[in-house]
Design a protein around this motif. Sequence first.
Motif, PDB file in Angstrom:
ATOM      1  N   PHE A   1      11.601   1.771   8.503  1.00 31.65           N
ATOM      2  CA  PHE A   1      10.258   2.317   8.318  1.00 31.65           C
ATOM      3  C   PHE A   1      10.374   3.780   7.952  1.00 31.65           C
ATOM      4  O   PHE A   1      11.395   4.420   8.201  1.00 31.65           O
ATOM      5  CB  PHE A   1       9.390   2.121   9.562  1.00 31.65           C
ATOM      6  N   ASP A   2       9.287   4.324   7.359  1.00 32.31           N
ATOM      7  CA  ASP A   2       9.285   5.689   6.860  1.00 32.31           C
ATOM      8  C   ASP A   2       8.524   6.678   7.732  1.00 32.31           C
ATOM      9  O   ASP A   2       8.702   7.882   7.608  1.00 32.31           O
ATOM     10  CB  ASP A   2       8.693   5.730   5.449  1.00 32.31           C
ATOM     11  N   ARG A   3       7.644   6.186   8.578  1.00 30.35           N
ATOM     12  CA  ARG A   3       6.849   7.049   9.450  1.00 30.35           C
ATOM     13  C   ARG A   3       6.738   6.435  10.842  1.00 30.35           C
ATOM     14  O   ARG A   3       6.652   5.219  10.991  1.00 30.35           O
ATOM     15  CB  ARG A   3       5.416   7.227   8.935  1.00 30.35           C
ATOM     16  N   VAL A   4       6.687   7.318  11.825  1.00 29.42           N
ATOM     17  CA  VAL A   4       6.308   6.950  13.190  1.00 29.42           C
ATOM     18  C   VAL A   4       5.084   7.788  13.521  1.00 29.42           C
ATOM     19  O   VAL A   4       5.088   9.010  13.321  1.00 29.42           O
ATOM     20  CB  VAL A   4       7.441   7.221  14.207  1.00 29.42           C
ATOM     21  N   ILE A   5       4.049   7.123  13.995  1.00 33.17           N
ATOM     22  CA  ILE A   5       2.847   7.812  14.443  1.00 33.17           C
ATOM     23  C   ILE A   5       2.715   7.548  15.932  1.00 33.17           C
ATOM     24  O   ILE A   5       2.772   6.398  16.373  1.00 33.17           O
ATOM     25  CB  ILE A   5       1.597   7.335  13.678  1.00 33.17           C
TER      26      ILE A   5
ATOM     27  N   LEU B   1       2.389  -1.137  20.509  1.00 33.76           N
ATOM     28  CA  LEU B   1       3.077  -0.827  19.263  1.00 33.76           C
ATOM     29  C   LEU B   1       2.447  -1.653  18.150  1.00 33.76           C
ATOM     30  O   LEU B   1       2.264  -2.857  18.296  1.00 33.76           O
ATOM     31  CB  LEU B   1       4.566  -1.168  19.388  1.00 33.76           C
ATOM     32  N   VAL B   2       2.096  -0.981  17.055  1.00 32.88           N
ATOM     33  CA  VAL B   2       1.534  -1.652  15.889  1.00 32.88           C
ATOM     34  C   VAL B   2       2.517  -1.445  14.738  1.00 32.88           C
ATOM     35  O   VAL B   2       2.751  -0.309  14.323  1.00 32.88           O
ATOM     36  CB  VAL B   2       0.138  -1.100  15.514  1.00 32.88           C
ATOM     37  N   ASP B   3       3.090  -2.523  14.242  1.00 32.53           N
ATOM     38  CA  ASP B   3       4.059  -2.467  13.148  1.00 32.53           C
ATOM     39  C   ASP B   3       3.331  -2.732  11.845  1.00 32.53           C
ATOM     40  O   ASP B   3       2.893  -3.852  11.575  1.00 32.53           O
ATOM     41  CB  ASP B   3       5.159  -3.501  13.376  1.00 32.53           C
ATOM     42  N   CYS B   4       3.205  -1.693  11.036  1.00 35.80           N
ATOM     43  CA  CYS B   4       2.525  -1.786   9.740  1.00 35.80           C
ATOM     44  C   CYS B   4       3.530  -1.758   8.596  1.00 35.80           C
ATOM     45  O   CYS B   4       3.203  -1.351   7.479  1.00 35.80           O
ATOM     46  CB  CYS B   4       1.527  -0.647   9.589  1.00 35.80           C
ATOM     47  N   GLY B   5       4.761  -2.148   8.855  1.00 42.22           N
ATOM     48  CA  GLY B   5       5.785  -2.147   7.818  1.00 42.22           C
ATOM     49  C   GLY B   5       6.408  -0.775   7.656  1.00 42.22           C
ATOM     50  O   GLY B   5       7.327  -0.413   8.379  1.00 42.22           O
ATOM     51  N   ASP B   6       5.888   0.016   6.738  1.00 39.16           N
ATOM     52  CA  ASP B   6       6.422   1.359   6.491  1.00 39.16           C
ATOM     53  C   ASP B   6       6.073   2.351   7.594  1.00 39.16           C
ATOM     54  O   ASP B   6       6.666   3.422   7.680  1.00 39.16           O
ATOM     55  CB  ASP B   6       5.910   1.901   5.164  1.00 39.16           C
TER      56      ASP B   6
ATOM     57  N   MET C   1       0.854  -1.173   0.000  1.00 35.47           N
ATOM     58  CA  MET C   1       0.000   0.000   0.000  1.00 35.47           C
ATOM     59  C   MET C   1       0.900   1.237   0.000  1.00 35.47           C
ATOM     60  O   MET C   1       1.910   1.270   0.691  1.00 35.47           O
ATOM     61  CB  MET C   1      -0.889  -0.027   1.255  1.00 35.47           C
ATOM     62  N   GLU C   2       0.515   2.235  -0.770  1.00 31.22           N
ATOM     63  CA  GLU C   2       1.269   3.484  -0.836  1.00 31.22           C
ATOM     64  C   GLU C   2       1.340   4.130   0.552  1.00 31.22           C
ATOM     65  O   GLU C   2       0.389   4.078   1.334  1.00 31.22           O
ATOM     66  CB  GLU C   2       0.590   4.432  -1.817  1.00 31.22           C
ATOM     67  N   LEU C   3       2.470   4.753   0.853  1.00 32.72           N
ATOM     68  CA  LEU C   3       2.725   5.319   2.172  1.00 32.72           C
ATOM     69  C   LEU C   3       1.668   6.330   2.612  1.00 32.72           C
ATOM     70  O   LEU C   3       1.162   6.248   3.730  1.00 32.72           O
ATOM     71  CB  LEU C   3       4.122   5.956   2.218  1.00 32.72           C
ATOM     72  N   THR C   4       1.307   7.278   1.760  1.00 30.16           N
ATOM     73  CA  THR C   4       0.330   8.286   2.171  1.00 30.16           C
ATOM     74  C   THR C   4      -1.054   7.679   2.410  1.00 30.16           C
ATOM     75  O   THR C   4      -1.776   8.118   3.303  1.00 30.16           O
ATOM     76  CB  THR C   4       0.226   9.445   1.153  1.00 30.16           C
ATOM     77  N   LYS C   5      -1.401   6.666   1.636  1.00 34.69           N
ATOM     78  CA  LYS C   5      -2.690   5.987   1.848  1.00 34.69           C
ATOM     79  C   LYS C   5      -2.668   5.220   3.170  1.00 34.69           C
ATOM     80  O   LYS C   5      -3.617   5.295   3.949  1.00 34.69           O
ATOM     81  CB  LYS C   5      -2.990   5.039   0.691  1.00 34.69           C
ATOM     82  N   LEU C   6      -1.572   4.517   3.438  1.00 34.82           N
ATOM     83  CA  LEU C   6      -1.440   3.780   4.697  1.00 34.82           C
ATOM     84  C   LEU C   6      -1.476   4.754   5.877  1.00 34.82           C
ATOM     85  O   LEU C   6      -2.148   4.493   6.883  1.00 34.82           O
ATOM     86  CB  LEU C   6      -0.140   2.969   4.695  1.00 34.82           C
ATOM     87  N   GLN C   7      -0.791   5.856   5.750  1.00 33.11           N
ATOM     88  CA  GLN C   7      -0.781   6.877   6.802  1.00 33.11           C
ATOM     89  C   GLN C   7      -2.192   7.378   7.084  1.00 33.11           C
ATOM     90  O   GLN C   7      -2.607   7.506   8.226  1.00 33.11           O
ATOM     91  CB  GLN C   7       0.118   8.025   6.356  1.00 33.11           C
ATOM     92  N   ARG C   8      -2.955   7.636   6.016  1.00 31.48           N
ATOM     93  CA  ARG C   8      -4.332   8.112   6.180  1.00 31.48           C
ATOM     94  C   ARG C   8      -5.211   7.058   6.854  1.00 31.48           C
ATOM     95  O   ARG C   8      -6.033   7.382   7.717  1.00 31.48           O
ATOM     96  CB  ARG C   8      -4.891   8.470   4.798  1.00 31.48           C
ATOM     97  N   VAL C   9      -5.043   5.789   6.469  1.00 31.97           N
ATOM     98  CA  VAL C   9      -5.822   4.705   7.065  1.00 31.97           C
ATOM     99  C   VAL C   9      -5.536   4.618   8.561  1.00 31.97           C
ATOM    100  O   VAL C   9      -6.453   4.488   9.382  1.00 31.97           O
ATOM    101  CB  VAL C   9      -5.505   3.352   6.367  1.00 31.97           C
ATOM    102  N   VAL C  10      -4.268   4.703   8.930  1.00 34.03           N
ATOM    103  CA  VAL C  10      -3.883   4.614  10.349  1.00 34.03           C
ATOM    104  C   VAL C  10      -4.461   5.790  11.131  1.00 34.03           C
ATOM    105  O   VAL C  10      -5.051   5.609  12.200  1.00 34.03           O
ATOM    106  CB  VAL C  10      -2.348   4.546  10.498  1.00 34.03           C
ATOM    107  N   ILE C  11      -4.309   6.998  10.610  1.00 38.87           N
ATOM    108  CA  ILE C  11      -4.813   8.182  11.318  1.00 38.87           C
ATOM    109  C   ILE C  11      -6.332   8.113  11.481  1.00 38.87           C
ATOM    110  O   ILE C  11      -6.864   8.376  12.557  1.00 38.87           O
ATOM    111  CB  ILE C  11      -4.389   9.467  10.592  1.00 38.87           C
ATOM    112  N   ASP C  12      -7.035   7.732  10.419  1.00 42.13           N
ATOM    113  CA  ASP C  12      -8.496   7.610  10.509  1.00 42.13           C
ATOM    114  C   ASP C  12      -8.905   6.570  11.548  1.00 42.13           C
ATOM    115  O   ASP C  12      -9.851   6.779  12.308  1.00 42.13           O
ATOM    116  CB  ASP C  12      -9.094   7.272   9.152  1.00 42.13           C
ATOM    117  N   ALA C  13      -8.186   5.447  11.587  1.00 37.55           N
ATOM    118  CA  ALA C  13      -8.501   4.399  12.563  1.00 37.55           C
ATOM    119  C   ALA C  13      -8.271   4.898  13.987  1.00 37.55           C
ATOM    120  O   ALA C  13      -9.060   4.583  14.893  1.00 37.55           O
ATOM    121  CB  ALA C  13      -7.659   3.154  12.288  1.00 37.55           C
ATOM    122  N   LEU C  14      -7.228   5.657  14.200  1.00 41.80           N
ATOM    123  CA  LEU C  14      -6.971   6.226  15.528  1.00 41.80           C
ATOM    124  C   LEU C  14      -8.051   7.234  15.901  1.00 41.80           C
ATOM    125  O   LEU C  14      -8.544   7.245  17.039  1.00 41.80           O
ATOM    126  CB  LEU C  14      -5.592   6.895  15.565  1.00 41.80           C
TER     127      LEU C  14
END
Length: 129
Positions: A34-38, A79-84, A1-14
């Motif tokens: 990894f490319d992002r830490v949330i 901690l949830v590891d989603c790859g990127d 999954m593209e990074l920005t899409k994955l980031q949006r999915v994670v933020i929305d879920a939170l």
Amino acid sequence: MELTKLQRVVIDALEDVKAQDIRVYDTTKLSELFDRVIIATGTSNRQTRSLAMSVKEAVNAKGGEVISVEGLETGEWVLVDCGDIVVHILQPALRAYYQLEGMWGAKPVRVKLAADKGLVKASEPDDEE
């Protein structure tokens, strides 16, 4: 999954489970893993567990992969590891004590958060370099 899409999915879920103080950091220059830490705050053990499960279910539902979820036993720091993207969900005292922003926070990513706090509902990050 593209990074920005994955980031949006994670933020929305939170946001769906009312996470507090969600912060996103670009770690591409700090780690090759990894490319992002949330980082987000949950107010109780039950909420931190629910936030983690919300992220896991949302990522899986959108075709992403959750590599692992750690810390569900106590629920103080999950901690949830989603790859990127690595998601840290902490209770307020642990977040204040460990100051993860100091470790990963050199390059914050601006994102829009949910309207329930007076902000606009989620959209793509404003600037990525």
